[in-house]
Design a protein around this motif. Structure first.
Motif, mmCIF file in Angstrom:
data_model
loop_
_atom_site.group_PDB
_atom_site.id
_atom_site.type_symbol
_atom_site.label_atom_id
_atom_site.label_comp_id
_atom_site.label_asym_id
_atom_site.label_seq_id
_atom_site.Cartn_x
_atom_site.Cartn_y
_atom_site.Cartn_z
ATOM 1 N N GLU A 1 -35.815 54.121 69.458
ATOM 2 C CA GLU A 1 -34.971 55.177 70.008
ATOM 3 C C GLU A 1 -35.876 56.376 70.261
ATOM 4 O O GLU A 1 -36.158 57.143 69.351
ATOM 5 C CB GLU A 1 -33.868 55.541 69.026
ATOM 6 N N GLU A 2 -36.305 56.513 71.505
ATOM 7 C CA GLU A 2 -37.185 57.643 71.793
ATOM 8 C C GLU A 2 -36.345 58.874 72.093
ATOM 9 O O GLU A 2 -35.259 58.773 72.647
ATOM 10 C CB GLU A 2 -38.106 57.297 72.971
ATOM 11 N N ASP A 3 -36.857 60.016 71.736
ATOM 12 C CA ASP A 3 -36.185 61.292 71.988
ATOM 13 C C ASP A 3 -34.767 61.343 71.456
ATOM 14 O O ASP A 3 -33.901 61.968 72.060
ATOM 15 C CB ASP A 3 -36.138 61.582 73.508
ATOM 16 N N CYS A 4 -34.526 60.670 70.364
ATOM 17 C CA CYS A 4 -33.192 60.741 69.777
ATOM 18 C C CYS A 4 -33.115 61.996 68.919
ATOM 19 O O CYS A 4 -34.037 62.295 68.182
ATOM 20 C CB CYS A 4 -32.945 59.510 68.910
ATOM 21 N N SER A 5 -32.030 62.745 69.053
ATOM 22 C CA SER A 5 -31.882 63.858 68.119
ATOM 23 C C SER A 5 -30.472 63.882 67.553
ATOM 24 O O SER A 5 -29.504 63.596 68.242
ATOM 25 C CB SER A 5 -32.273 65.182 68.769
ATOM 26 N N ASP A 6 -30.409 64.210 66.287
ATOM 27 C CA ASP A 6 -29.120 64.255 65.602
ATOM 28 C C ASP A 6 -28.579 65.667 65.626
ATOM 29 O O ASP A 6 -29.327 66.631 65.600
ATOM 30 C CB ASP A 6 -29.313 63.836 64.131
ATOM 31 N N CYS A 7 -27.281 65.759 65.657
ATOM 32 C CA CYS A 7 -26.615 67.046 65.456
ATOM 33 C C CYS A 7 -27.111 68.082 66.463
ATOM 34 O O CYS A 7 -27.342 69.242 66.105
ATOM 35 C CB CYS A 7 -26.838 67.543 64.032
ATOM 36 N N PHE A 8 -27.297 67.646 67.714
ATOM 37 C CA PHE A 8 -27.895 68.549 68.704
ATOM 38 C C PHE A 8 -26.994 69.736 69.041
ATOM 39 O O PHE A 8 -27.434 70.737 69.552
ATOM 40 C CB PHE A 8 -28.277 67.784 69.978
#
Ligand code: NAG
Ligand code: NAG
Ligand code: NAG
Ligand code: NAG
Ligand code: NAG
Length: 423
Positions: free
Chosen positions: A397-404
């Motif tokens: 998962e590239e460039d995945c961000s949580d809670c953006f």
């Protein structure tokens, strides 16, 4: 699970159908044959891991579990004590990793994935009147135990090859019942910690929610220092996993151990597999990347031994099961993370099979009987050309961000600028 409510005879019938087809792989030199050895669960009252033996003649040990293997190179912490001390607040030292070759599951083989998914099912587990035991010093076989169908507690199974060379610990998916509910002695603190692991900001899903920590600072702002302070090193979730692994290595000191899990059980399998450098296959897990970082787990660069299998119609694995009216919130907890560690095998059931996003596609029966029952044909290869074993490609998962949509920073003094922080 509904199946727990069925009469035993019918349950057995359903179970044996699920496990019916003997595999043709038994003679393959690269395959391993496992047998069911123990059930495991968590005592309601003490949060301890307890075990029961399952004899090979039991109706709950219905088939040889055959899986295809491959050699994996896994970075392992050279010193476990340095690994754990590096987690402590203020620790400065780094962890040294050694690459170790181990036999792991061949995740490019669909039937292997399907078999591992079956092994995370709980349909064949029944507490009955088994003698549960605990390897800890306070052994007491009459511990109250969260097996009630409605409680849907933490449970799992242990499988081993005949010669004990390889052991699989399977951790069944669960509602958050055993995290959020229950009445353990340290429930309040545990709930606080564990809601921090899979929610963005103290499980503040909406205005009517009681937050589990005081870090919410209005609008979509969350105090990062407050979050870190709230997350004491003791997490029930992670601690259970560590104890479980230690208990299994105590029973099987010379075995190569794999971890498999469904849902939160998969997240736990991943965190434990990262800690001890064990092969992991997790099905439909909520994102555990944020949890690993909030637990301050030192991570090796290569995490290829952690493999997540999930599909796009499952809102829990996709991290979209949030908001006040979502089924996750209705069940009583915040499941807001979406980023997974390691490798992912992602089935795009929404685009390719036109499944609608529905929490009911999260269940392990859907994974065993539908998702993994047939080879998967990738849309981007020519008609009639399947990937090896009919499994989607192994990706990250590239460039995945949580809670953006949250802003994390220091909000005690409103004039200070906030640092935004994805994960
Ligand atoms: C097994 O786990 C329990 C916690 O559930 C722990 O207290 C105990 O020390 C463990 N036993 C061994 C032998 O690792
Ligand atoms: C085991 O626990 C139960 C209740 O938790 C208690 O009543 C019983 O006395 C305990 N037995 C032993 C042998 O400690
Ligand atoms: C495998 O481990 C079990 C403990 O669960 C033990 O009883 C059994 O003797 C072992 N078998 C071999 C072949 O070492
Ligand atoms: C275990 O916990 C569940 C809820 O979390 C509760 O409904 C059940 O009564 C408890 N069982 C025992 C034996 O305490
Ligand atoms: C299938 O893929 C392989 C390797 O990518 C290729 O060599 C082959 O020509 C393809 N077959 C068809 C029918 O497209």
């Amino acid at each position: 699970m509904l199946i727990n409510l069925l009469p035993a005879a019918l349950q057995y019938l359903l179970t044996s159908r699920l496990f019916a087809q003997p595999s043709s792989k038994v003679s393959d030199p690269h395959s391993l044959k496992f047998e069911l050895r123990h059930g495991l669960g968590i005592s309601n009252s003490t949060s301890r891991v307890v075990f029961s033996d399952i004899s090979s003649s039991s109706q709950f040990a219905p088939e040889p579990y055959v899986v295809d293997t491959t050699t994996l190179t896994i970075p392992r912490a050279r010193s476990q004590s340095r690994f754990f001390s590096a987690r402590m607040r203020g620790a400065q030292h780094t962890v040294d990793w050694d690459d170790t070759d181990v036999v792991g599951p061949n995740v490019r083989d669909r039937e292997t994935l399907q078999m591992l998914a079956k092994m995370t099912n709980n349909a064949y587990s029944q507490p009955g009147s088994k003698d549960w035991y605990d390897l800890g010093p306070e052994w007491n076989s009459s511990y109250p135990f969260g097996w009630e169908p409605d409680a849907d507690g933490f449970r799992g199974h242990i499988f081993a090859t005949e010669d004990n060379s390889t052991v699989i610990v399977s951790i069944k998916g669960t509602s958050a019942g055993w995290i959020v509910g229950g009445g353990g002695p340290t429930t309040r603190k545990d709930k606080l910690n564990d809601n921090l692991l899979f929610s963005c900001c103290c499980a503040r899903v909406g205005p009517t929610w009681t937050t589990v920590c005081p870090c919410y600072k209005g609008k979509s702002r969350c105090d990062q220092n407050c979050l870190e302070d709230s997350l004491a090193e003791e997490s029930l979730f992670y601690t259970i996993g560590i104890n479980l692994y230690n208990n299994v290595t105590y029973m099987y000191p010379h075995s190569n151990i794999w971890l498999v899990g469904h849902s939160l059980g998969g997240s736990l399998a991943s965190l434990v597999g990262l800690t001890f450098g064990a092969p992991v296959v997790a099905f439909e897990s909520p994102g555990e990347k944020l949890a690993a970082s909030r637990l301050h787990l030192p991570l090796p660069v290569a995490k290829d031994h952690i493999v997540h299998v999930y599909h796009t119609a499952d809102p829990i694995a996709m991290g979209t099961c949030n908001g006040v009216s979502s089924s996750c919130a209705i069940a009583g907890y915040a499941m807001e993370t979406r980023c997974h560690l390691g490798k992912v095998i992602r089935y795009d059931t929404v685009s390719k099979l036109h499944w609608s996003v529905d929490v009911r596609t999260h269940g392990i029966a859907v994974i065993v009987n539908k998702l993994l029952s047939d080879d998967w044909e990738e849309g981007d290869v020519p008609e009639g050309n399947k990937t090896k074993g009919g499994v989607p490609p192994l990706t990250e998962e590239e460039d995945c961000s949580d809670c953006f949509n949250w802003e994390f920073g220091e909000f005690k003094d409103k004039s200070l600028g906030a640092q935004s922080c994805g994960n």
